[in-house]
Write a protein that holds these residues in place. Structure first.
Motif, PDB file in Angstrom:
ATOM      1  N   GLY A   1      28.651  14.029 131.748  1.00  0.00           N
ATOM      2  CA  GLY A   1      28.763  12.757 131.042  1.00  0.00           C
ATOM      3  C   GLY A   1      29.841  12.781 129.986  1.00  0.00           C
ATOM      4  O   GLY A   1      30.571  11.798 129.791  1.00  0.00           O
TER       5      GLY A   1
ATOM      6  N   ASP B   1      17.507   9.656 135.777  1.00  0.00           N
ATOM      7  CA  ASP B   1      17.574  10.006 134.358  1.00  0.00           C
ATOM      8  C   ASP B   1      17.496  11.507 134.129  1.00  0.00           C
ATOM      9  O   ASP B   1      18.012  12.021 133.138  1.00  0.00           O
TER      10      ASP B   1
ATOM     11  N   GLY C   1      20.455  13.076 137.478  1.00  0.00           N
ATOM     12  CA  GLY C   1      21.766  12.457 137.543  1.00  0.00           C
ATOM     13  C   GLY C   1      21.795  11.248 138.453  1.00  0.00           C
ATOM     14  O   GLY C   1      20.940  11.077 139.328  1.00  0.00           O
ATOM     15  N   ARG C   2      22.799  10.400 138.228  1.00  0.00           N
ATOM     16  CA  ARG C   2      22.961   9.198 139.052  1.00  0.00           C
ATOM     17  C   ARG C   2      23.506   9.548 140.444  1.00  0.00           C
ATOM     18  O   ARG C   2      23.127   8.957 141.445  1.00  0.00           O
TER      19      ARG C   2
ATOM     20  N   LEU D   1      25.692  11.183 133.775  1.00  0.00           N
ATOM     21  CA  LEU D   1      24.545  11.535 132.929  1.00  0.00           C
ATOM     22  C   LEU D   1      24.919  12.691 132.005  1.00  0.00           C
ATOM     23  O   LEU D   1      25.502  13.685 132.436  1.00  0.00           O
TER      24      LEU D   1
ATOM     25  N   ASP E   1      19.928   6.660 127.772  1.00  0.00           N
ATOM     26  CA  ASP E   1      18.955   7.630 128.260  1.00  0.00           C
ATOM     27  C   ASP E   1      17.729   6.987 128.891  1.00  0.00           C
ATOM     28  O   ASP E   1      16.871   7.688 129.432  1.00  0.00           O
TER      29      ASP E   1
END
Length: 485
Positions: free
Chosen positions: A21, A103, A106-107, A236, A414
């Motif tokens: 991130g 969350d 990770g996406r 993230l 978050d």
């Protein structure tokens, strides 16, 4: 003076070396101008997911007919509604789980799994030989394709702050273009032996199974997107092994935020606890409204295709799947122009709540005109139907995109994955009722062509307008509110 210098150092933005991130944030700071590559990546991922949702509607009528499960022609819409709803029922069961995974892990993993599930399960749907196989493959696709919620968070994190409204708009646009291009592809590619007899013979595989080509085409596109998704960056933040200086910096940043915010929070163990998503009314009010809008959108999508291909004597247009594909292609082109060029200015001028309200109000008289459009023929019918379809889809995507902006602005980073998981669960539940309710209502309306009150399809579009009117009322205070920081 020394204390002030120490404060400045602590509050200075710090990037962790191994945090994905932080790498994205650092890259955003160094880049200026419109992030075309990032927007295109988001667009393609969302489009991949959206194509599977609605591509079946133009040929679902004929698919159910070929399964020989409906005893009468008027009952086809009833069974078609259950096939359309099964995907959303699967999403209801797993959307929050996928949000939590996004969350924590990770996406990107959720996006990759989602696109792979489209490749495999959409192919199985196209190979369905009976009603229950079609239901099962769509249900599993809904369970495993949980990327739509996390990709909304991904879009807001991948793009610089000044372009975030455009990024959320891109998600909404890609979704709605997919909902329109999907049926267009389904309409053009279904029944290929009839639409393209010079290429496909009636004895070929696609001639004997006329609904397979659309699914296999979309699955091939999803395979390309799945492979490309492995190169997407993760957004993230993952901070491992924080030093004592890092903890001091976090405390200083938290204290600074608390002093400037009107919403003070109590820290536990030196950290600010997460706010309850359920008690976050700016989020929950937009989620509830989004559910009502989603119910209306999916019911309309189901009803439009069934109405267009049903016989004239039952109040339909007697269109072929190719005719429906043409109408939806024109709608998709009009929507793309509007959402890319006009919507960002519209929402900047009026704000997302006002845009949603105006869109809902204008939809009601538009839908009321549909039964009268069915009375037209020839060129007049074509012009009126295309204009109405473009206008309806432009208004719908404006409402949806405005609500997406409100939802992402209502929570911090978050919690965005979990928040969008809640959104997807609630929305999918209502969308599951949309095709089932729309198909059942359509079948019922076709059996009352001679009724004294709202005969035939007049009743169908009246019920859609009642749902839309409820949504319009919910855009006013004290129900719908924006987050105030």
């Amino acid at each position: 003076m020394a204390v002030d210098e120490q404060t400045v150092v602590l509050l200075k933005k710090h990037y962790y070396e191994n945090c994905p991130g932080c790498k994205v944030d650092k890259l955003k700071e160094s880049r200026r101008g419109l992030p075309i590559r990032e927007l295109l990546s988001i667009w393609i991922v969302v489009l991949c997911s959206a194509l599977t949702v609605s591509s079946l509607f133009p040929y679902l009528y004929f698919m159910i007919r070929d399964f020989h499960i409906a005893k009468r022609e008027e009952d086809i819409g009833y069974y078609a509604g259950y096939v359309g709803s099964s995907l959303f029922l699967g999403r209801v069961l797993t959307s929050i789980l996928w949000g939590i995974v996004a969350d924590r892990c990770g996406r990107k993993p959720v996006i990759v799994i989602g696109t792979i599930s489209v490749t495999v399960l959409n192919t199985l749907f196209g190979l369905s030989v009976n009603f229950w196989m079609a239901i099962a493959s769509r249900f599993l696709l809904g369970c495993l394709n949980g990327l739509l919620g996390p990709v909304k968070a991904y879009a807001s994190e991948m793009i610089r702050e000044e372009y975030q409204a455009l990024a959320i708009s891109i998600v909404g646009t890609a979704w709605w273009v997919g909902l329109i291009i999907g049926p267009a592809l389904g309409g053009y590619l279904a029944q290929p032996a009839e639409n393209f007899p010079s290429i496909f013979s009636k004895e070929s595989v696609f001639g004997r199974f006329p609904c397979r080509l659309p699914s296999l085409t979309i699955s091939a596109f999803a395979l390309v997107v799945s492979i490309a998704s492995f190169w997407l960056p993760e957004t993230l933040h993952k901070h491992y092994g924080s030093s004592e200086l890092d903890e001091s910096r976090k405390d200083m940043e938290t204290a600074s935020l608390e002093s400037s915010s009107k919403y003070n929070t109590h820290k536990v163990g030196g950290r600010t606890p997460k706010k309850s998503l359920i008690r976050n009314w700016p989020l929950m009010s937009s989620v509830i409204l989004f559910c009502v809008v989603s119910l209306h959108d999916m019911a309309y999508t189901e009803i439009f295709s069934l109405w267009a291909v049903s016989p004239r004597q039952l109040g339909g247009l007697s269109y072929t799947t190719e005719d429906v594909g043409t109408v939806l292609s024109i709608s998709g082109a009009g929507l793309l122009v509007f959402q890319t060029c006009l919507y960002p200015h519209w929402v900047r001028l009026l704000g997302p709540i006002m845009v949603a309200r105006i869109g809902g109000v204008l939809t009601i008289p538009l839908l009321s005109s549909y039964p009268f459009i069915a009375m037209l023929t020839g060129l007049g019918l074509s012009i009126a139907l295309n204009c109405a379809s473009v206008a309806k889809n432009v208004l719908s995507v404006s409402i949806d995109t405005s609500l997406l902006i409100l939802q992402n602005n209502a929570v911090d980073q978050d919690q965005r994955g979990a928040a969008n998981g809640i959104v997807m669960t609630a929305m999918s539940l209502f969308k599951a009722f949309g095709p089932a309710g729309g198909g059942t209502t359509f079948s019922w309306a076709q059996k009352r062509q001679d009724a004294a009150f709202l005969p035939g399809n007049h009743m169908v579009f009246f019920i859609l307008n009642v749902v839309q009117a409820i949504g319009v009322l919910m855009t006013f205070k004290p129900f719908l509110v924006e987050r105030q920081d």
